[in-house]
Write a protein that holds these residues in place. Structure first.
Motif, PDB file in Angstrom:
ATOM      1  N   ARG A  77       0.377   5.578  -5.822  1.00 58.42           N
ATOM      2  CA  ARG A  77       0.449   4.096  -6.376  1.00 58.42           C
ATOM      3  C   ARG A  77       1.898   3.855  -6.970  1.00 58.42           C
ATOM      4  O   ARG A  77       2.444   2.768  -6.547  1.00 58.42           O
ATOM      5  CB  ARG A  77      -0.516   4.204  -7.498  1.00 58.42           C
ATOM      6  CG  ARG A  77      -1.798   4.224  -6.893  1.00 58.42           C
ATOM      7  CD  ARG A  77      -3.194   4.134  -8.115  1.00 58.42           C
ATOM      8  NE  ARG A  77      -4.369   3.899  -7.783  1.00 58.42           N
ATOM      9  CZ  ARG A  77      -5.461   3.807  -8.381  1.00 58.42           C
ATOM     10  NH1 ARG A  77      -5.297   4.118  -9.727  1.00 58.42           N
ATOM     11  NH2 ARG A  77      -6.781   4.015  -7.733  1.00 58.42           N
ATOM     12  N   GLY A 107      -7.585   0.674  -5.161  1.00 52.98           N
ATOM     13  CA  GLY A 107      -8.601   0.762  -5.921  1.00 52.98           C
ATOM     14  C   GLY A 107      -9.914   0.462  -5.237  1.00 52.98           C
ATOM     15  O   GLY A 107     -10.709   0.416  -6.118  1.00 52.98           O
ATOM     16  N   TRP A 110     -11.184   5.647  -5.942  1.00 54.40           N
ATOM     17  CA  TRP A 110     -10.337   5.985  -6.989  1.00 54.40           C
ATOM     18  C   TRP A 110     -10.308   4.872  -8.061  1.00 54.40           C
ATOM     19  O   TRP A 110      -9.144   5.086  -8.837  1.00 54.40           O
ATOM     20  CB  TRP A 110      -9.076   6.652  -6.880  1.00 54.40           C
ATOM     21  CG  TRP A 110      -9.259   8.045  -5.961  1.00 54.40           C
ATOM     22  CD1 TRP A 110      -9.518   8.264  -4.724  1.00 54.40           C
ATOM     23  CD2 TRP A 110      -9.139   9.484  -6.541  1.00 54.40           C
ATOM     24  NE1 TRP A 110      -9.521   9.611  -4.430  1.00 54.40           N
ATOM     25  CE2 TRP A 110      -9.299  10.147  -5.600  1.00 54.40           C
ATOM     26  CE3 TRP A 110      -8.882   9.696  -7.985  1.00 54.40           C
ATOM     27  CZ2 TRP A 110      -9.167  11.543  -5.919  1.00 54.40           C
ATOM     28  CZ3 TRP A 110      -8.783  11.165  -8.074  1.00 54.40           C
ATOM     29  CH2 TRP A 110      -8.981  11.963  -7.254  1.00 54.40           C
ATOM     30  N   ALA A 111     -11.267   4.182  -8.343  1.00 51.31           N
ATOM     31  CA  ALA A 111     -10.922   2.963  -9.218  1.00 51.31           C
ATOM     32  C   ALA A 111     -11.019   3.589 -10.728  1.00 51.31           C
ATOM     33  O   ALA A 111     -10.490   3.083 -11.446  1.00 51.31           O
ATOM     34  CB  ALA A 111     -12.095   2.059  -9.350  1.00 51.31           C
ATOM     35  N   THR A 114      -6.965   5.162 -13.859  1.00 47.74           N
ATOM     36  CA  THR A 114      -6.279   3.962 -14.400  1.00 47.74           C
ATOM     37  C   THR A 114      -4.864   4.355 -14.880  1.00 47.74           C
ATOM     38  O   THR A 114      -4.292   3.263 -15.394  1.00 47.74           O
ATOM     39  CB  THR A 114      -7.014   3.495 -15.777  1.00 47.74           C
ATOM     40  OG1 THR A 114      -7.352   4.396 -16.583  1.00 47.74           O
ATOM     41  CG2 THR A 114      -8.526   3.243 -15.281  1.00 47.74           C
ATOM     42  N   PRO A 117      -2.918   2.234 -12.784  1.00 52.23           N
ATOM     43  CA  PRO A 117      -3.820   1.564 -12.356  1.00 52.23           C
ATOM     44  C   PRO A 117      -3.631   1.091 -10.867  1.00 52.23           C
ATOM     45  O   PRO A 117      -2.682   1.278 -10.117  1.00 52.23           O
ATOM     46  CB  PRO A 117      -3.977   0.227 -13.060  1.00 52.23           C
ATOM     47  CG  PRO A 117      -2.595  -0.108 -13.352  1.00 52.23           C
ATOM     48  CD  PRO A 117      -2.058   1.350 -13.551  1.00 52.23           C
ATOM     49  N   PRO A 118      -4.641   0.969 -10.136  1.00 56.61           N
ATOM     50  CA  PRO A 118      -4.817   0.356  -8.870  1.00 56.61           C
ATOM     51  C   PRO A 118      -3.630  -0.653  -8.584  1.00 56.61           C
ATOM     52  O   PRO A 118      -3.668  -1.606  -9.508  1.00 56.61           O
ATOM     53  CB  PRO A 118      -6.251  -0.095  -8.264  1.00 56.61           C
ATOM     54  CG  PRO A 118      -6.973   0.810  -9.432  1.00 56.61           C
ATOM     55  CD  PRO A 118      -6.237   0.531 -10.548  1.00 56.61           C
TER      56      PRO A 118
END
Length: 261
Positions: A77, A107, A110-111, A114, A117-118
């Protein structure tokens, strides 16, 4: 006696060991031992060489992709946020497929992770050279151009979409939400019988005086180009279809009708 087997016991054992350890795929092994992919797959899973039990047959025909870890998702990410083009390279590095990593980064999976975060999914990129989806503005212009006489094929080429996409949008099979201009009705069934003598006279005037294309004339009267052409020929020749509706009048031959006489 039959042909000797292409694989030896030693080769099958080596292939199973390397495949189980995820060191090679069955395609790579097939290429290395110069056998077909089905032959290698059958040797690996025991369809053939079932008597060879050390090592035993391997279930599955290819190494399964590795599962992502939280650290990998977090790193991806951060990396994709600064360089969106790096996603494909990261997927190869992690040994997962592209869509799995993409879903984790944005997201879909793997939401629960955090930190970070996504990422928000990027908007679709459209440029002048790529095949782009239609928009309300494009659909409205396509309908105007079609009514002005442009063919479906010409419009599809200009919009860089399939003919069927333009045809459906023009006739309202899709994009019914665009009201101005409204969808162009599909030509009615029945050929020449949907036109009156007054219609045919108007078609002749539009063709001779305003020089409209057959497509434009057909659109005005809700008929096909061919129907408009046949109506023009009848109007200029003074002929009307017979009871069979085949475009011939009494005393004309099939050749006369085909040539428009």
């Amino acid at each position: 006696m039959g042909a000797p087997p292409k694989l030896t016991a030693a080769q099958v054992a080596d292939a199973r060991s390397r495949f189980a350890a995820k060191q090679a795929t069955h395609r790579q092994l097939a290429a290395e031992y110069q056998v077909s992919r089905p032959a290698m797959r059958h040797a690996l899973n025991g369809t053939t060489w079932a008597h060879l039990t050390d090592p035993p047959p391997v279930t599955g025909t290819r190494p399964q992709p590795q599962a992502l870890t939280a650290d990998q998702v977090a790193h991806a990410r951060r990396q994709v946020e600064t360089d969106p083009a790096s996603l494909a390279g990261l997927a190869r590095t992690y040994g997962v497929n592209h869509s799995s990593l993409e879903h984790a980064v944005y997201g879909i999976t793997w939401a629960h992770l955090t930190c970070p975060p996504p990422l928000p999914r990027p908007a679709p990129i459209q440029d002048a050279n790529a095949t782009a989806k239609l928009s309300p503005q494009i659909v409205a212009q396509l309908r105007r151009d079609y009514l002005a006489g442009d063919s479906i094929t010409t419009l599809a080429s200009q919009a860089k979409v399939a003919d069927s996409t333009v045809r459906d949008a023009v006739h309202g099979i899709t994009w019914r939400s665009v009201p101005d201009p409204p969808p162009v009705p599909v030509a009615a069934a029945g050929g020449a019988w949907v036109l009156s003598e007054d219609d045919e006279a108007k078609i002749a005037r539009l063709r001779d005086q305003e020089k409209l294309t057959w497509a434009a004339i057909g659109a005005r009267f809700n008929v096909t180009k061919g129907t408009a052409l046949r109506a023009y020929r009848r109007a200029t020749d003074g002929a009307r279809p017979n009871a069979l509706g085949d475009g011939r009048t009494a005393g004309t031959t099939g050749t006369d009708a085909r040539e428009g006489r």
